[in-house]
Design an enzyme around this catalytic site. Structure first.
Site, PDB file in Angstrom:
ATOM      1  CB  SER A   1      -0.914   0.006   1.224  1.00 36.44           C
ATOM      2  OG  SER A   1      -1.711   1.178   1.247  1.00 36.44           O
TER       3      SER A   1
ATOM      4  CE1 TYR B   1       2.222  22.240   1.020  1.00 38.96           C
ATOM      5  CE2 TYR B   1      -0.027  23.001   0.653  1.00 38.96           C
ATOM      6  CZ  TYR B   1       0.869  22.187   1.319  1.00 38.96           C
ATOM      7  OH  TYR B   1       0.413  21.322   2.280  1.00 38.96           O
TER       8      TYR B   1
ATOM      9  CE  LYS C   1       1.312  18.800   0.006  1.00 40.80           C
ATOM     10  NZ  LYS C   1       1.892  17.538   0.531  1.00 40.80           N
TER      11      LYS C   1
END
Length: 292
Positions: free
Chosen positions: A151, A171, A175
């Site tokens: 995982s 940022y 993301k």
């Protein structure tokens, strides 16, 4: 019996904040943890092996098993060293939690090249590089006939998904890239027995406290006896569940904050206009302006 008994986990950015809570919960649930943290500042400056080692010491004190890593996951060699360390020390790897990150906020017109590059490197490359080496390891094991039940949990943000934030172009872009990378990785790695998901957390951490407009909100502590819904510890149960061997979920992005867990849907068509004629500037303008 813990939910993660016998599983070996690498967690990046695990010396403080959300990553630290991941490491502690994983250890309580029976996982063996490689606690990775470069130990730099919010801006990614400097290095300190102390934070990662302190978390390891906490885990060992509670009877768990953990080792520290100060590898820089934003570098190819550092990411390889981290994955190699986990396999060499514990014989296998089952879980990768990419969580390391920094802030170098600034408005686009005044953002410096280094501010852009540093954030993209730590977040986006710092997710991809460990994922690359872990994926290569799992692919090799799967090709050799081993049953893999691995995982990966990546860390996106509301800034890159549902709540774009002025002053965080670097940022937010990183993301959003992490969310997209997670979906691609889920599609690629499922054949090897690897599930990949991402979270977009909101919690009280040194990064959110330093974010303009958010610091004052998260600085407010709950009253005595109240549940602290914005504690970083509230994020970790979702991550731990996604890391369990039997969890069926892959290819999803979850928002988690303030007592809420949401499954997010990516870019979708909000309005559609179709034509059987050639598009013209005027017909496009008419269609789009009608949606507003």
């Amino acid at each position: 019996m813990g939910a993660l008994d016998g599983r070996v986990a690498v967690i990046t950015g695990a010396g403080r904040g959300i990553g630290r809570e991941h490491a502690l919960l994983f250890a309580r649930e029976g996982a063996t943890v490689v606690v990775n943290d470069l130990g730099g500042s919010n801006e990614g400056l400097g290095a300190d092996a102390g934070p990662a080692q302190q978390v390891v010491d906490e885990i060992v004190a509670m009877g768990g098993t953990a080792i520290a890593s100060s590898d820089n996951v934003a570098t190819w060699s550092g990411a390889k060293s981290l994955i190699d360390q986990a396999v060499a020390e514990f014989g296998h790897l089952d879980i990768l939690v990419n969580n390391a990150g920094i802030l170098r906020d600034g408005f686009i017109a005044s953002l410096e090249e280094s501010q852009w590059d540093d954030v993209i490197n730590v977040h986006l490359k710092g997710h991809f590089a460990p994922l690359h080496f872990a994926s290569a390891y799992w692919k090799e094991k799967s090709k050799a006939g081993e049953q893999i039940a691995a995982s990966v949990i990546n860390t996106a943000s509301a800034s890159g998904t549902t709540m774009p934030n002025a002053g965080q172009g670097n940022y937010g872009a990183a993301k959003a890239g992490i969310a997209a990378l997670s979906l691609v990785a889920a599609d690629e790695l499922e054949r090897y027995g690897v599930r990949v998901n991402a979270i977009a957390p909101v919690a009280r951490t040194r990064l959110t406290l330093a974010t303009p407009g958010m610091g004052a909100i998260f600085a407010m502590e709950p009253e005595e006896g109240e549940v602290d819904l914005f504690s970083p510890a509230q994020i970790s149960p979702l991550v731990a569940w996604l890391a369990t061997e039997k969890c069926p979920v892959t290819g999803r992005v979850f928002a988690v904050s303030g007592g809420s867990v949401q499954q997010l849907q990516g870019w979708t068509a909000e309005h559609t206009t179709e034509t059987d004629d050639d598009w013209t500037i005027d017909s496009v303008a008419e269609a789009v302006e009608a949606w507003q």
